[in-house]
Design a protein around this motif. Structure first.
Motif, PDB file in Angstrom:
ATOM      1  N   ARG A  34       0.978  -1.014  -0.021  1.00 41.25           N
ATOM      2  CA  ARG A  34      -0.035  -0.061   0.000  1.00 41.25           C
ATOM      3  C   ARG A  34       0.739   1.161  -0.021  1.00 41.25           C
ATOM      4  O   ARG A  34       1.929   1.484   0.857  1.00 41.25           O
ATOM      5  N   VAL A  35       0.634   2.087  -1.037  1.00 37.70           N
ATOM      6  CA  VAL A  35       1.275   3.542  -1.196  1.00 37.70           C
ATOM      7  C   VAL A  35       0.209   4.391  -0.490  1.00 37.70           C
ATOM      8  O   VAL A  35      -0.646   4.679  -1.141  1.00 37.70           O
ATOM      9  N   TRP A  54       7.739   3.097  -7.143  1.00 39.86           N
ATOM     10  CA  TRP A  54       6.400   2.819  -6.676  1.00 39.86           C
ATOM     11  C   TRP A  54       5.825   4.098  -6.394  1.00 39.86           C
ATOM     12  O   TRP A  54       4.473   4.400  -6.880  1.00 39.86           O
ATOM     13  N   GLU A  55       6.411   5.167  -5.925  1.00 41.17           N
ATOM     14  CA  GLU A  55       5.798   6.428  -5.867  1.00 41.17           C
ATOM     15  C   GLU A  55       5.367   7.164  -6.835  1.00 41.17           C
ATOM     16  O   GLU A  55       4.182   7.729  -7.059  1.00 41.17           O
ATOM     17  N   SER A  86       2.208   5.542  -8.307  1.00 47.07           N
ATOM     18  CA  SER A  86       1.217   5.836  -7.443  1.00 47.07           C
ATOM     19  C   SER A  86       0.759   7.233  -7.619  1.00 47.07           C
ATOM     20  O   SER A  86      -0.396   7.783  -7.539  1.00 47.07           O
ATOM     21  N   ARG A  87       1.597   8.218  -7.889  1.00 44.71           N
ATOM     22  CA  ARG A  87       1.381   9.721  -7.763  1.00 44.71           C
ATOM     23  C   ARG A  87       0.629   9.826  -9.366  1.00 44.71           C
ATOM     24  O   ARG A  87       0.046  10.737  -9.553  1.00 44.71           O
ATOM     25  N   CYS A 123      -2.736   9.000  -9.020  1.00 43.31           N
ATOM     26  CA  CYS A 123      -3.638   9.873  -8.275  1.00 43.31           C
ATOM     27  C   CYS A 123      -3.998  11.351  -8.914  1.00 43.31           C
ATOM     28  O   CYS A 123      -4.848  11.851  -8.941  1.00 43.31           O
ATOM     29  N   VAL A 158      -3.021   3.614  -2.614  1.00 43.05           N
ATOM     30  CA  VAL A 158      -2.877   2.855  -3.913  1.00 43.05           C
ATOM     31  C   VAL A 158      -2.331   1.368  -3.515  1.00 43.05           C
ATOM     32  O   VAL A 158      -1.204   1.577  -2.944  1.00 43.05           O
ATOM     33  N   ASP A 159      -3.460   0.562  -3.712  1.00 44.64           N
ATOM     34  CA  ASP A 159      -2.803  -0.949  -3.443  1.00 44.64           C
ATOM     35  C   ASP A 159      -2.202  -1.659  -4.578  1.00 44.64           C
ATOM     36  O   ASP A 159      -3.073  -1.855  -5.724  1.00 44.64           O
ATOM     37  N   TRP A 160      -1.119  -2.342  -4.358  1.00 42.47           N
ATOM     38  CA  TRP A 160      -0.407  -3.053  -5.385  1.00 42.47           C
ATOM     39  C   TRP A 160      -0.276  -4.506  -4.808  1.00 42.47           C
ATOM     40  O   TRP A 160      -0.037  -4.660  -3.690  1.00 42.47           O
ATOM     41  N   LEU A 188      -1.423  -3.313 -10.013  1.00 45.35           N
ATOM     42  CA  LEU A 188      -2.419  -2.343  -9.481  1.00 45.35           C
ATOM     43  C   LEU A 188      -3.631  -3.195  -9.243  1.00 45.35           C
ATOM     44  O   LEU A 188      -4.066  -3.813 -10.075  1.00 45.35           O
ATOM     45  N   VAL A 217      -7.665   1.553  -5.902  1.00 43.14           N
ATOM     46  CA  VAL A 217      -7.145   2.877  -5.205  1.00 43.14           C
ATOM     47  C   VAL A 217      -8.493   3.253  -4.231  1.00 43.14           C
ATOM     48  O   VAL A 217      -9.483   3.024  -4.646  1.00 43.14           O
TER      49      VAL A 217
END
Length: 333
Positions: A233-234, A271-272, A275-276, A279, A289-291, A301, A304
């Motif tokens: 999770r991010v 990862w970031e 995710s960004r 978003c 954000v769940d991977w 992915l 979210v």
């Protein structure tokens, strides 16, 4: 300089804590998440109020209603009020009086009720001069729909498991076979692992799909990605981000509410970045954000969450996440 005013909309357990009504003031008790936000607001010298989605009321004035335009500062827009329920002086307050609004869990309702609540948020966003709304109603609408989230992710060329969404039992059985006879079935709306199951048996699959179609639900099937019981999770909080690995020894689902355990891990740039990217495209400022992590280490992915909880993450993250949320709400107010 006046103190920033923040409204937290929703987020209470309606089953245990009824919404305050105009005729009967009920004691207001904050749960863990709202208590964290309240304490963080105090540390940042911000005024914070709480209200339920059910208390929203909208008003569209006549075009020549100059008094309404002057009182709201939003000529040409509808105005909305909520019934504050902060345990102090209860009463209606205009949403336009806030610097920022944080959207938390919206309770179940009819199609009309949910559509109206989102329409209020859309109007606030379109007004430009109104309060900042985090998260945006568009972001909420996308994030709550798992299929919409994954279709957007694929357009952004982010990896996802093979997924099929169908509307009949026959089509669901065909999808079950095409996805290898080992699938995860989940509601297209919802979270925290509720209604999620793994199907590997043909007869059980037939029964499940029969039940879903009788309920007028769609059948959302996703290929099972092994080994199961682990995901990443991010958590995005404005300019901040945290990575938490969630594991479960007894279930392929890793939700903390279901017994999953959280461990803080180093947030890798890739990862970031991914995710960004998602978003930003969805219009989410605060999201989880769940991977899923495959046996080979590849991330795909899953979904979210546009109204994420952070209780599990807070146990392993050394900073106060609620403070970061409040900082994001007040930084441009």
């Amino acid at each position: 300089m006046s103190r920033p005013r923040i409204l937290v909309l929703g987020g209470r357990d309606a089953a245990r804590q009824p919404a305050i009504s105009r005729s009967n003031e009920t004691s207001f008790k904050l749960g863990w998440h709202l208590s964290q936000l309240s304490e963080a607001a105090t540390r940042h010298d911000a005024e914070i109020l709480f209200a339920d989605y059910e208390s929203l009321r909208g008003h569209i004035a006549a075009s020549n209603d100059q008094a309404n335009h002057l009182s709201t500062g939003q000529a040409g827009h509808a105005t909305a009020w909520c019934y504050r329920g902060d345990g102090e002086t209860a009463g209606e307050v205009s949403l336009s009086q806030f610097d920022a609004i944080l959207t938390r869990t919206m309770p179940a309702g009819s199609l009309e009720q949910v559509t109206f609540r989102l329409a209020v948020l859309h109007d606030l966003v379109s007004a430009k001069t109104g309060p900042r709304v985090i998260n945006s109603p568009r972001g909420l609408e996308l994030a709550i729909d798992k299929f919409a989230t994954l279709t957007l992710a694929r357009r952004l060329e982010l990896p996802t498991p093979r997924t099929q969404v169908v509307q009949s039992r026959t089509a669901a059985m065909e999808a079950f076979e095409q996805l290898g006879g080992d699938v995860v079935v989940k509601p297209i709306f919802g979270g925290e692992g509720r209604g999620v199951m793994r199907l590997r048996d043909t007869e059980l699959a037939w029964t499940v799909f029969s039940t879903l179609t009788q309920m007028d639900a769609v059948c959302y099937l996703q290929e099972f990605v092994g080994p199961g019981g682990v995901d990443l999770r991010v958590l995005i909080v404005g300019d901040h981000a945290h990575a938490v690995r969630r594991t479960s020894e007894n279930d392929f689902r890793t939700n903390v509410r279901g017994g999953g355990q959280s461990t803080r891990v180093e947030l890798l740039p890739k990862w970031e970045s991914a995710s960004r990217l998602l978003c930003r495209d969805m219009g989410l400022t605060f999201a989880a954000v769940d991977w899923i992590e495959s046996a080979t280490g590849e991330l795909q992915l899953i979904e979210v969450n546009g109204i994420p909880g952070w209780k599990g993450a807070q146990k392993v993250v050394p900073v106060r996440i609620a403070d970061q949320i409040i900082e994001e709400l007040v930084k441009q107010s």
